[in-house]
Scaffold this active site. Structure first.
Site, PDB file in Angstrom:
ATOM      1  N   SER A  89       0.806  -1.219   0.000  1.00 62.51           N
ATOM      2  CA  SER A  89       0.000   0.000   0.000  1.00 62.51           C
ATOM      3  C   SER A  89       0.842   1.272   0.000  1.00 62.51           C
ATOM      4  CB  SER A  89      -0.945  -0.034   1.194  1.00 62.51           C
ATOM      5  OG  SER A  89      -1.830   1.032   1.116  1.00 62.51           O
ATOM      6  N   HIS A  90       0.671   2.086   1.021  1.00 61.41           N
ATOM      7  CA  HIS A  90       1.330   3.390   1.075  1.00 61.41           C
ATOM      8  C   HIS A  90       2.755   3.289   1.606  1.00 61.41           C
ATOM      9  CE1 HIS A  90      -0.380   2.342   4.888  1.00 61.41           C
ATOM     10  NE2 HIS A  90       0.487   3.137   5.470  1.00 61.41           N
ATOM     11  N   ASP A 118      -2.437   6.566  -3.589  1.00 59.55           N
ATOM     12  CA  ASP A 118      -1.291   5.953  -2.912  1.00 59.55           C
ATOM     13  C   ASP A 118      -0.716   4.789  -3.723  1.00 59.55           C
ATOM     14  OD1 ASP A 118      -3.275   4.044  -2.504  1.00 59.55           O
ATOM     15  OD2 ASP A 118      -2.495   3.449  -0.555  1.00 59.55           O
ATOM     16  N   ASP A 166      -1.126   1.544  -3.982  1.00 59.15           N
ATOM     17  CA  ASP A 166      -2.026   0.616  -4.687  1.00 59.15           C
ATOM     18  C   ASP A 166      -3.345   1.271  -5.081  1.00 59.15           C
ATOM     19  OD1 ASP A 166      -2.720   0.824  -1.996  1.00 59.15           O
ATOM     20  OD2 ASP A 166      -3.500  -1.209  -1.866  1.00 59.15           O
ATOM     21  N   GLU A 215     -10.286   7.667   8.432  1.00 63.57           N
ATOM     22  CA  GLU A 215      -9.415   8.835   8.577  1.00 63.57           C
ATOM     23  C   GLU A 215      -8.111   8.690   7.809  1.00 63.57           C
ATOM     24  OE1 GLU A 215      -6.432   8.095  10.193  1.00 63.57           O
ATOM     25  OE2 GLU A 215      -7.193   6.062  10.513  1.00 63.57           O
ATOM     26  N   LYS A 257     -11.518   0.155  -0.512  1.00 64.90           N
ATOM     27  CA  LYS A 257     -11.543   1.597  -0.692  1.00 64.90           C
ATOM     28  C   LYS A 257     -10.974   1.905  -2.065  1.00 64.90           C
ATOM     29  CE  LYS A 257      -7.403   2.318   2.174  1.00 64.90           C
ATOM     30  NZ  LYS A 257      -7.137   1.093   2.921  1.00 64.90           N
ATOM     31  N   ARG A 263      -0.502   5.582  17.095  1.00 65.85           N
ATOM     32  CA  ARG A 263      -1.345   6.594  16.467  1.00 65.85           C
ATOM     33  C   ARG A 263      -2.222   7.221  17.551  1.00 65.85           C
ATOM     34  NH1 ARG A 263      -0.083   5.561  11.342  1.00 65.85           N
ATOM     35  NH2 ARG A 263      -0.533   3.591  10.287  1.00 65.85           N
TER      36      ARG A 263
HETATM   37  C1  G16 Z   1      -4.904  -0.208   5.652  1.00 70.65           C
HETATM   38  C2  G16 Z   1      -6.306  -0.618   5.960  1.00 70.65           C
HETATM   39  C3  G16 Z   1      -7.098   0.545   6.476  1.00 70.65           C
HETATM   40  C4  G16 Z   1      -6.398   1.209   7.640  1.00 70.65           C
HETATM   41  C5  G16 Z   1      -4.975   1.559   7.260  1.00 70.65           C
HETATM   42  C6  G16 Z   1      -4.170   2.013   8.456  1.00 70.65           C
HETATM   43  O1  G16 Z   1      -4.902   0.668   4.579  1.00 70.65           O
HETATM   44  O2  G16 Z   1      -6.959  -1.136   4.834  1.00 70.65           O
HETATM   45  O3  G16 Z   1      -8.349   0.084   6.857  1.00 70.65           O
HETATM   46  O4  G16 Z   1      -7.080   2.348   8.037  1.00 70.65           O
HETATM   47  O5  G16 Z   1      -4.321   0.425   6.747  1.00 70.65           O
HETATM   48  O6  G16 Z   1      -4.107   0.960   9.371  1.00 70.65           O
HETATM   49  P1  G16 Z   1      -3.185   1.034  10.649  1.00 70.65           P
HETATM   50  O7  G16 Z   1      -3.674   2.235  11.415  1.00 70.65           O
HETATM   51  O8  G16 Z   1      -3.397  -0.258  11.367  1.00 70.65           O
HETATM   52  O9  G16 Z   1      -1.760   1.258  10.182  1.00 70.65           O
HETATM   53  P2  G16 Z   1      -3.845   0.494   3.394  1.00 70.65           P
HETATM   54  O10 G16 Z   1      -4.142   1.615   2.460  1.00 70.65           O
HETATM   55  O11 G16 Z   1      -2.501   0.596   4.058  1.00 70.65           O
HETATM   56  O12 G16 Z   1      -4.120  -0.866   2.848  1.00 70.65           O
END
Ligand code: G16
Length: 543
Positions: free
Chosen positions: A113-114, A277, A279, A364, A376, A496
């Site tokens: 992801s990010h 981001d 993906d 958020e 998403k 966080r």
């Molecule tokens: C993932 C999850 C999201 C979550 C985010 C942050 O997003 O799909 O639901 O809000 O991680 O999660 P955490 O606070 O546990 O780091 P992504 O875009 O990273 O796949």
């Protein structure tokens, strides 16, 4: 060509987090590491033989090697067909779309992801089930359990077919069909939105800067914004997915997308700025010198949803993750629809969407989506905003200010303490949890605590439960402090801290966010003794 059985040993720590298994690339490069996890996954899937699997990733370093391995293992598993994105490329929302459209058994997304990419960066793998959404916890827990006992994996000894050109090849008994990564997704966007209205917006000279952050969103944004909707060439920048994301950190927030923020603050700024981001499932929306908070974005999309053809008849409900601000709750209340509060992780929205109880979901963490897929969806959110602007007129800022005037403003910020020592972070959370029973009724920096708990969730559809999902301290005026440890980091722990305060009076809705939240920030630091535990006087990232 034969299917061979390779002896192996379990690896510790192959436990999927908030969104799949994420580790440093070097961890994934260890012999058998990826294979073990994929075999554990395949062992947990019943009735997959002869079925269709979707496969693709965000193009980050190690993506291609992983696609080759998984194709050979999918053949050994006996999948009837694998739909693989050309070049091994598929965004997360596109995987969800393709699974649903082609009624696939499930799909594998290769992405962290990010998180940063490149040889020194992160890699990841996640599994999506037949509804197109992330595997629920009962699946990820079964996979993790299986990783601990695995002694061998099965793989075809044939070379993986070429996946750089469209067409179909065969490996063992499995057909490997190379698909255009964008086509199915673009067709879905055409059904959801009023493309004519958005074309009209561009024809009137509306200027957009869409920053794909050298990640997988680029080909989708180029094809749809520039190719179909008439945005001028160059509207999408950093449009080519690169294995190291061009050394950018593809996390669309004001800190990591600072270049976009700078462009949107310039004298000749475009009308609308946006970013996706790694993906392409996250989005950031920026007006002229005006970043939009993700929680506000969800609320605003919900309030204007009926301008979008797919949502013209209204929304069944809204769902947000617990730390996301309560701005969407106010819209839901005004619309007379339910607002669900779920733990962090898109997987928790799946049942609500499948059951038709929620139409829009948001978090958020720059994630917004709907029942059009089960992930998403960054570009979908961008098109949603453009559709609203095309129909309602005005600017990003004027829309948001009108929203605040009507519903009030939920000042909101997230403070991240990254790469903290894990033991220290766990000690901080344990100490917080121990304080919970005595907190209600106490004053913290002028505010009285109404409720303090560790968030637990019971899924209203299937009754499954999730506990210890974050400590929340809710004050009598509705302000909140939430503490969680991230489930997506790959280095130590990330604490966080989420801060929220409601302001109904339009005359007081223009205070800088950190100033408005200052008393809560002080209270949050003191209550959790953040500096004493982590040794950090300030957060590493503030969004
Ligand atoms: C993932 C999850 C999201 C979550 C985010 C942050 O997003 O799909 O639901 O809000 O991680 O999660 P955490 O606070 O546990 O780091 P992504 O875009 O990273 O796949």
């Amino acid at each position: 060509m034969t299917i061979v059985t390779i002896p192996t040993q379990p690896f510790a720590g192959q436990q999927p987090g908030t969104s799949g298994l994420r580790k440093k690339v070097v961890v994934f490069q260890q012999p058998h590491y990826l294979e073990n996890f994929v075999q554990a996954l395949f062992d947990s899937l019943e009735g997959a033989a002869g079925q269709t699997l979707v496969l693709g990733g965000d193009g980050r370093f190690h993506n291609r090697a992983a696609v080759q391995t998984i194709l050979r293992m999918a053949a050994a598993k006996g999948f009837g067909r694998v739909l693989v994105g050309r070049g091994g490329i598929l965004s997360t929302p596109a995987v969800s779309c393709v699974i649903r459209k082609h009624r696939a058994y499930g799909g594998i997304v290769l992405s962290a992801s990010h998180n940063p990419g490149g040889p020194e960066g992160d890699f990841g793998i996640k599994y999506n089930v037949g509804n197109g959404g992330p595997a629920p916890e009962k699946v990820t827990e079964a996979v993790h359990a299986r990783t601990k006992e695995l002694r061998s994996y099965r793989i075809s000894d044939a070379a993986a077919p070429d996946f750089d050109r469209p067409g179909t090849a065969t490996i063992e008994q499995t057909a490997v069909e190379v698909i255009d990564p964008v086509a199915d997704y673009a067709a879905l966007m055409r059904e959801v939105f009023d493309f004519d209205a958005i074309r009209g917006l561009f024809a009137r000279g509306f200027r957009v800067r869409c920053d794909a952050m050298s990640a997988v969103g680029g080909p989708y944004a180029k094809a749809i914004l520039e190719g179909e909707l008439g945005a001028p060439a160059g509207t999408v920048v950093n449009a080519e997915p690169l294995p190291d994301f061009g050394d950018l950190h593809p996390d669309p927030n004001p800190v990591n997308a600072e270049d976009l923020i700078a462009h949107m603050a310039a004298a000749d700024a475009p009308d609308f700025g946006c970013a996706t981001d790694g993906d392409a499932d996250r989005n950031m929306i920026v007006g002229r010198n005006f970043p939009v908070a993700p929680s506000d974005s969800l609320a605003l999309l919900a309030a204007h949803a009926t301008v979008v053809p797919r949502y013209a008849k209204g929304l069944a409900g809204i769902a947000r993750s617990m730390p996301t601000s309560t701005a969407a709750d106010r819209v839901a209340q005004a619309l007379g629809i339910p607002c669900f509060e779920t733990p962090t992780g898109w997987k928790f929205f799946g049942n609500l969407l499948d059951a038709g109880r929620a139409t829009l979901c948001g978090e958020e963490s720059y994630g917004t989506g709907s029942d059009h897929v089960r992930e998403k969806d960054g570009l979908w959110a961008i098109l949603f905003w453009l559709n609203i602007l095309a129909v309602r007129g005005g600017s990003v800022e004027s829309l948001v200010r009108a929203h605040w005037a009507q519903y009030g403003r939920n000042y909101y910020s997230r403070h991240d303490y990254e790469a903290v020592d894990s033991a220290a972070a766990n000690a901080l959370m344990a100490e917080l949890r121990a304080q919970l029973p005595g907190l209600a009724g106490q004053r913290l920096n002028e505010r009285r605590v109404a409720l303090a708990d560790d968030f637990a969730y019971t899924d209203p559809v299937d009754g499954s439960t999730a506990s210890r999902q974050g400590v929340r301290v809710i004050f009598e005026d509705g302000s909140r402090i939430v503490y969680r440890l991230s489930g997506t980091g790959t280095e130590g722990a990330t604490l966080r801290v989420y801060l929220e305060m409601y302001e109904a009076d339009p005359a007081r809705q223009d205070v800088p966010t950190q100033t408005a939240l200052a008393p809560l920030i002080t209270a949050a630091g003191a209550l959790a003794r953040i500096e004493q535990h982590t040794g950090r006087a300030t957060p590493s990232v503030v969004t």
